[in-house]
Structures are given as C-alpha cells and as structure tokens.
Design a protein around this motif. Sequence first.
Motif, PDB file in Angstrom:
ATOM      1  N   GLU A  20       0.488  -1.673   0.036  1.00 41.38           N
ATOM      2  CA  GLU A  20       0.403  -0.223  -0.036  1.00 41.38           C
ATOM      3  C   GLU A  20       0.680   1.273  -0.174  1.00 41.38           C
ATOM      4  N   VAL A  21       0.666   2.265  -0.833  1.00 40.03           N
ATOM      5  CA  VAL A  21       0.995   2.897  -0.269  1.00 40.03           C
ATOM      6  C   VAL A  21       0.264   4.602  -0.716  1.00 40.03           C
ATOM      7  N   ASP A  22       0.771   6.024   0.466  1.00 43.16           N
ATOM      8  CA  ASP A  22      -0.001   6.716   0.131  1.00 43.16           C
ATOM      9  C   ASP A  22      -0.064   7.768  -0.373  1.00 43.16           C
ATOM     10  N   ILE A  23       1.243   8.122  -1.409  1.00 46.27           N
ATOM     11  CA  ILE A  23       1.114   9.061  -2.074  1.00 46.27           C
ATOM     12  C   ILE A  23       1.487   8.335  -3.642  1.00 46.27           C
ATOM     13  N   LEU A  24       1.078   8.094  -5.210  1.00 51.31           N
ATOM     14  CA  LEU A  24       1.322   7.830  -6.677  1.00 51.31           C
ATOM     15  C   LEU A  24       1.852   9.324  -7.262  1.00 51.31           C
ATOM     16  N   VAL A  25       2.590   9.193  -7.608  1.00 48.66           N
ATOM     17  CA  VAL A  25       3.213  10.081  -8.768  1.00 48.66           C
ATOM     18  C   VAL A  25       3.598   9.405 -10.451  1.00 48.66           C
ATOM     19  N   GLY A  26       1.983   9.685 -10.780  1.00 41.64           N
ATOM     20  CA  GLY A  26       2.054   8.744 -12.009  1.00 41.64           C
ATOM     21  C   GLY A  26       3.028   9.763 -13.897  1.00 41.64           C
ATOM     22  N   VAL A  27       4.127   8.492 -14.037  1.00 39.04           N
ATOM     23  CA  VAL A  27       4.643   9.577 -15.146  1.00 39.04           C
ATOM     24  C   VAL A  27       4.930   9.523 -17.069  1.00 39.04           C
ATOM     25  N   PRO A  28       4.027   9.060 -17.329  1.00 36.82           N
ATOM     26  CA  PRO A  28       4.097   8.323 -18.588  1.00 36.82           C
ATOM     27  C   PRO A  28       5.346   8.622 -19.699  1.00 36.82           C
ATOM     28  N   THR A  29       5.239   8.394 -20.508  1.00 37.97           N
ATOM     29  CA  THR A  29       6.649   7.981 -20.902  1.00 37.97           C
ATOM     30  C   THR A  29       6.404   8.208 -22.585  1.00 37.97           C
ATOM     31  N   SER A  30       7.475   8.692 -23.350  1.00 40.26           N
ATOM     32  CA  SER A  30       6.991   7.786 -25.078  1.00 40.26           C
ATOM     33  C   SER A  30       8.609   8.988 -25.315  1.00 40.26           C
ATOM     34  N   ASN A  31       9.639   8.330 -25.523  1.00 43.56           N
ATOM     35  CA  ASN A  31      10.811   8.398 -26.032  1.00 43.56           C
ATOM     36  C   ASN A  31      11.208  10.081 -25.242  1.00 43.56           C
ATOM     37  N   ASN A  32      11.290   9.984 -24.766  1.00 42.04           N
ATOM     38  CA  ASN A  32      11.845  11.039 -23.549  1.00 42.04           C
ATOM     39  C   ASN A  32      13.478  11.176 -22.534  1.00 42.04           C
ATOM     40  N   ARG A  33      13.949  10.069 -23.608  1.00 41.72           N
ATOM     41  CA  ARG A  33      15.465  10.658 -22.644  1.00 41.72           C
ATOM     42  C   ARG A  33      16.206  11.535 -22.307  1.00 41.72           C
ATOM     43  N   LYS A  34      15.754  12.840 -23.221  1.00 44.68           N
ATOM     44  CA  LYS A  34      16.303  14.711 -22.517  1.00 44.68           C
ATOM     45  C   LYS A  34      15.808  15.111 -21.224  1.00 44.68           C
ATOM     46  N   THR A  35      14.757  14.571 -21.093  1.00 43.59           N
ATOM     47  CA  THR A  35      14.469  15.098 -20.067  1.00 43.59           C
ATOM     48  C   THR A  35      13.620  14.647 -18.469  1.00 43.59           C
ATOM     49  N   ILE A  36      13.886  13.016 -18.810  1.00 40.55           N
ATOM     50  CA  ILE A  36      13.131  12.114 -18.042  1.00 40.55           C
ATOM     51  C   ILE A  36      13.834  12.397 -16.577  1.00 40.55           C
ATOM     52  N   GLU A  37      15.516  12.248 -16.566  1.00 44.95           N
ATOM     53  CA  GLU A  37      16.403  12.376 -15.107  1.00 44.95           C
ATOM     54  C   GLU A  37      15.760  13.697 -14.365  1.00 44.95           C
ATOM     55  N   HIS A  38      15.286  15.040 -15.106  1.00 46.13           N
ATOM     56  CA  HIS A  38      15.693  15.524 -14.709  1.00 46.13           C
ATOM     57  C   HIS A  38      13.940  15.533 -13.723  1.00 46.13           C
ATOM     58  N   VAL A  39      13.036  15.333 -14.707  1.00 46.47           N
ATOM     59  CA  VAL A  39      11.646  15.658 -14.064  1.00 46.47           C
ATOM     60  C   VAL A  39      11.535  14.253 -13.529  1.00 46.47           C
ATOM     61  N   VAL A  40      12.330  13.630 -12.936  1.00 48.79           N
ATOM     62  CA  VAL A  40      12.247  12.662 -12.147  1.00 48.79           C
ATOM     63  C   VAL A  40      13.135  12.717 -10.851  1.00 48.79           C
ATOM     64  N   SER A  41      14.275  13.771 -10.838  1.00 48.50           N
ATOM     65  CA  SER A  41      14.843  13.822  -9.956  1.00 48.50           C
ATOM     66  C   SER A  41      13.964  14.903  -8.783  1.00 48.50           C
ATOM     67  N   ARG A  55       4.458   7.200   2.148  1.00 50.12           N
ATOM     68  CA  ARG A  55       4.924   5.939   1.544  1.00 50.12           C
ATOM     69  C   ARG A  55       4.388   6.173   0.217  1.00 50.12           C
ATOM     70  N   THR A  56       5.596   5.700  -0.877  1.00 54.52           N
ATOM     71  CA  THR A  56       5.230   7.037  -2.250  1.00 54.52           C
ATOM     72  C   THR A  56       5.917   5.645  -3.199  1.00 54.52           C
ATOM     73  N   VAL A  57       5.352   5.968  -4.126  1.00 54.26           N
ATOM     74  CA  VAL A  57       5.565   4.975  -5.578  1.00 54.26           C
ATOM     75  C   VAL A  57       5.034   6.009  -6.893  1.00 54.26           C
ATOM     76  N   LEU A  58       6.477   5.565  -7.340  1.00 57.41           N
ATOM     77  CA  LEU A  58       6.336   6.187  -8.641  1.00 57.41           C
ATOM     78  C   LEU A  58       6.263   5.053  -9.925  1.00 57.41           C
ATOM     79  N   ILE A  59       5.192   5.369 -10.224  1.00 55.62           N
ATOM     80  CA  ILE A  59       4.284   4.464 -11.847  1.00 55.62           C
ATOM     81  C   ILE A  59       5.129   5.314 -13.105  1.00 55.62           C
ATOM     82  N   ASN A  60       5.335   4.321 -13.732  1.00 54.62           N
ATOM     83  CA  ASN A  60       5.885   4.699 -15.115  1.00 54.62           C
ATOM     84  C   ASN A  60       5.126   3.842 -16.203  1.00 54.62           C
ATOM     85  N   PRO A  61       4.081   3.752 -16.608  1.00 56.18           N
ATOM     86  CA  PRO A  61       4.082   3.521 -18.425  1.00 56.18           C
ATOM     87  C   PRO A  61       4.431   3.783 -19.277  1.00 56.18           C
TER      88      PRO A  61
END
Lengths: 423, 236
Positions: A20-41, A55-61
């Motif tokens: 179980e988690v308290d907070i979920l952050v969803g980041v859908p991606t599609s060829n975002n190599r340039k920016t993804i590190e910055h966004v996830v950080s 309790r947190t989770v990052l979901i990446n479809p």
Amino acid sequence: MAKGTFLSDDFLRQLTAVGEVDILVGVPTSNNRKTIEHVVSAIQIGLVKYFSRARTVLINPDAGSRDGTSELLRNASLPDFRTALATPPLRTMHTVTTRYHSSLGPGGALRLILAAADLLRAKACAIVSPDLISITPEWVDALIRPIYHEGYDYLAPIYQRQKFDGLLIKNILSPLISAVYGYRIEEPVGGEFGLSGNLACDLLGQDLWHEDFIRYGAPVWMTATALSGNYRLCQSFLGPKIQSSNQVEVGLADTIQRVVGALFRSLEMHEPQWISRNGSQTVPTFGFQSELDLGPLRVNRKKMCDMFRTGVAELFSILGKILSPATLASIQQVAQSDESCCHFTDELWVKTVYEFAIAYHHSVMNRDHLLQALTPIYRGRISSYLLENHGASFQELKARIESLRVRYENLKPYFITGWRAKA
Amino acid sequence: MENILVNSLTTTLQNLSGMIAHFLPRLIAMIAIIVIGGIIAWILKVIVRRFLWFVKFNQICEATGFTQMLAKAALPSPTELLSRLVFWVVWVSFLLFGFNALEIAPLQEEISRFFLFLPQIFVAIVILFVGVLAANFFGRATLLTAVNTNWPSPRLLSSIVRFLIITLAVTMALERIGLGRGVVEIAFSIAFGAVMLGLALAFGLGGRDVARKLLERHFLENEEKEDDQDGGISHL
C-alpha cells in the motif's frame, strides 16, 4: 474487476511487491530521454522534501521508448541528488515501470496509473508530463498537498503563461467548461494534475475506456468527470510551463479534434449533471500566482486570416449543415471583411462553439469531420483575438477572458435549447 | 362428312377444355401467388421502414451525405428508398414465381436465368451504395484536410477523390453483373491513366510555381517555423 484484464503479470507482480502507498506519482513516457532524468529528480526530491513520512511510488507506463527512457527512469536513485535535501529520506521510494501499446495513446497510460492507484490504495495521485524542463520539486508539493492534506479530490494546474499562450484553452475549453459545468477552472487540460484515490477509483470504474476519444482526450474527460460529480475541486499555481521542443508536434486540426472532441463527448455523458446548473462558482486556488511576460511571440496573423477565409469559402456547404443560417451568414461577413477590420465578436464566437457542440451531439455528420471543420473558424477567431489584444496588458487580457466566460454563461440557455431540440 | 366435322369439332373442344382444365388451376395459382406476394411484400416494406426508422437510418445516411445526394437526384429518403426496394424485389420475385407456376417451358428457362442473375444485381447495388458512401466520406475528408493544411485547390482535390471512388465502384458493379467486362476494365484504366497524366501535366507545366511552393514549404518547414500558419502559438 475489469482492470485485471489489461494489467500485465509483471506489472501486477511489481505492484504487489510495493504494497500500500499514500502517494502515487504517474509519469507516462514515450522517448523522453532528454528530460526524464530531470523530471524524475524533481519528483523524488519533492516527495522526500515535502512528504518524507509518506509511502510513495512512482508509476511509469512507457509506450515502448527506444531511447532508453525507462532504463534511465528506473536507475534514477536518491543518492544522486542528496545534496539537494536537508534530511535523508525516511522511506523507500518505489519505482514501477511497465509498457503499454502506443496505439492506446496517453489514455492507455492514464488507465494503468489509475489501476495502480486503485490496487495500491493510494490516497493522493499526481500526473506529471515527462517532457518538462521547468518542473521543480515545489510542483510535487503544489500538486499533492491540497489532496493529501486538505482532502480535495481533483486539482487542476495553473501555469504562468505567455500572453497569447493556450489560446484554445482561453477561447473554448475553459470558458465552455465553466459555463456548462458551473466551475471556473483555468486549465482544464493541463498535462499535470492531481486526484484523490477515490476519484481515481471512480474514473477507473467508468465503462468507456474502450471509446476512441479516450486515447487522446482522457485528461479533458477526467476534468469534466470531476466537475460533474460531487467532488471537492481546487487549483494550484505551478509556475511557468516549459516543455522540451523535441516532442512530435500535433497539428492544430488534430489538437482540436482530440481535445474539443473529448469535451463535446464528455458533455453528452454528463448531460444529466450539468443541464440544470446555473451560473458558475470559483474554486479554491493554492499557491502564489504571479504574472510575467515570457517574451514576445511572432505570429503570422495574415496567414491565419487567409486560411480562415479560404476555409469558410471552401467548406461553406459543410458549415451549412453545422451552423444556423444566421451564424453562418455572420461568419461569412467576417470572412469577407477587410483583413485589418477582421472582427470576430465574442457573441458570434460563443454561438459558433455552441452550435458545433449541438451539431456534434445530434451527429449531423461524421464527428471527426465536424471537428475538423471548426479549425478554420478557430483560426479566424484567433486572428481577430490577436489583433484586438495586441497591446493589451495582462490585466486587460484577463478582463477580456472573463468577459468571454460571462458571454458563454449568458448564452447557455441558447445552447441548451439547441442541445435538446432533436433529443 | 358431317360425322367427321362433328368428330373433329368434338375433339377440338375436348382438347380445348382439357387445356383449359389443365391451364386454369395454374392461372389461378399464379394469380394467388402474385396477390399473396404483393401482400407479403407490402408487410415486409412496412417492417423494414419501421426498423430503419427505429435505428435512425435516415440520420446515419445524413451524416454520410447520402441523403443529400438522393435529394439532389430527386429521390426519396434512404429509409423510403430501401423499403420500396424491398417491396419491389419481393413482389417481382413472387411475380416470377407466379409466371413459373404456368409451367411454360421457355418462360421457365428465362425466369430461372433471371433468378440466377438476381444475386449479382444485389451485389452490384450494394457495391454502388458503399461506393457512393465511401466517395462522399473520403471526398469530404480530403476537402477538410486540404483546407486545414492550406493545400491549393481543396475542392478540386476533393472532387477528384470522389470521382475516382465512384468510377471504381461503378466499374466493380458493372463487372459484377457481367456487363462489358473487358470494356469496363479498359475504360477505367484509360480514365485513371488520363486523370493521372492530366494531373502530372497540369502540375508539371501549369503548376510549376505551386509545386515549387509546396516543395519549399515541405523542405524548409523547420527554417521558417515562425512563419507557418500558427506561428509560435501554443494552443494548449
């Protein structure tokens, strides 16, 4: 439950491992190599900084990225940016990645995120675009705090925008949604938004995920659904939104077809809820809203005007099936006027949008064709809007946008009459 | 002499009465079949009309532009047209069954040939119907796309698309009913080739400037981004 049929075994295994988690952050991606590190950080720092006990989770479809986006996202870990934090994280931050077929569009990714929120019993969720350059850890706080701590169900973003940015939102989406649904939401289709676990479950349980418009129109539909139900709504100021220019640009006609089409379809679905509502109310807004001119915009207004004129002349027979004779005659008059005098009044514009929505509802022709026919008229309106507001200050522009919203509200009875006409 | 005459008359009358006795029941059967067929056809027409009205067939056809096309040709609404078609097909079938009941050998042969031919006519009509719908749909899609992408002569492009699809549908329909199989094929090839050649010539000779502009716009798109139709505006 239907969700079991579209979740892969691997995804379910990963979710089970998270618990179980308290907070979920969803980041859908599609060829975002340039920016993804910055966004996830930014997201990870934000979660640790503002929600260190949660309790947190990052979901990446991921829609099958071939540039290693998913790998980068999976490998982004907290020690990489410890210097940015005052205290070390108290809990493990989980990252779950899964793949979905790109043909499902962003709607498919959102469905996976909602399913994860449901299975993990998340209390608050936030959706974040993967191509943001301007995201900061404060965005995470702004998106999640009102839901996690204040008990709101849906949070719409407010961005700091250039004066003539987001014209489709200012001229159609926001005022139409305000007038029809009765809540003044500035950015109904922001790429970033927050929602409660309850709303996520309700959205997931809706029986329309198979519909075509969901692929690209899911954010509009989600906003409209939140406005139509008994949910607590709010807005939060995020700051300037700057996205990577690396993304595939979608043409104006396609944008209108996807976004305005999703709104018209949502109006049909939520008719029992909005038809009896009158007036509109503001929703609580969090954050410090500031205005800043982000630089001039170079626009070829003459070309827009020419395309409007050509469109009206060439599509006359098609427009005749959609618009009332009076509205069509007025548009023709605008199209035939001198370029410098091209003046698309608020009243004419609002009637045009309402008549398109009515024609969509009554299916007077193929719905994709109908929405495409709106594009040249929208260009005419924008051309006129740019001309009229060329020298306007932010305050003046705000007042004009407000006056347009009021016009939409005043003409709502006209809309309802047409909407019910053939029902 | 008198006996011969009487005998021959009696024989003739007997033959005639025999023929009438033999023919009359068939005639009655034919009339009965035609009348009953008429009633069945009428009932089917009403059922089909009600069903099409229930599924809002007219509105569906309106959305595809088929109703407007029928109206231009002074034809009734699609629902009415289809229900009438059902009536006539059923009734004509019963009519032919009725004639068949007369058991006249040459007529029977023609009727059986007609029945063998009937499915082909049906298929041809369906092909034409679908062809007209497709032509209108793709014609309109072409017009809208051309207008929204600022292509020159959108209506001409749309008409060409519509013409080609209808020509293809007519060709297929005629071929289905076996009419001038080779001729139709050749005619279509010639027409299609002529259109393409015409376009090539028109574009190459008459439309050099347009071609240049289109190519320039395509290849220099990135360089002139700020000057394109929507400039640097972000609509969302």
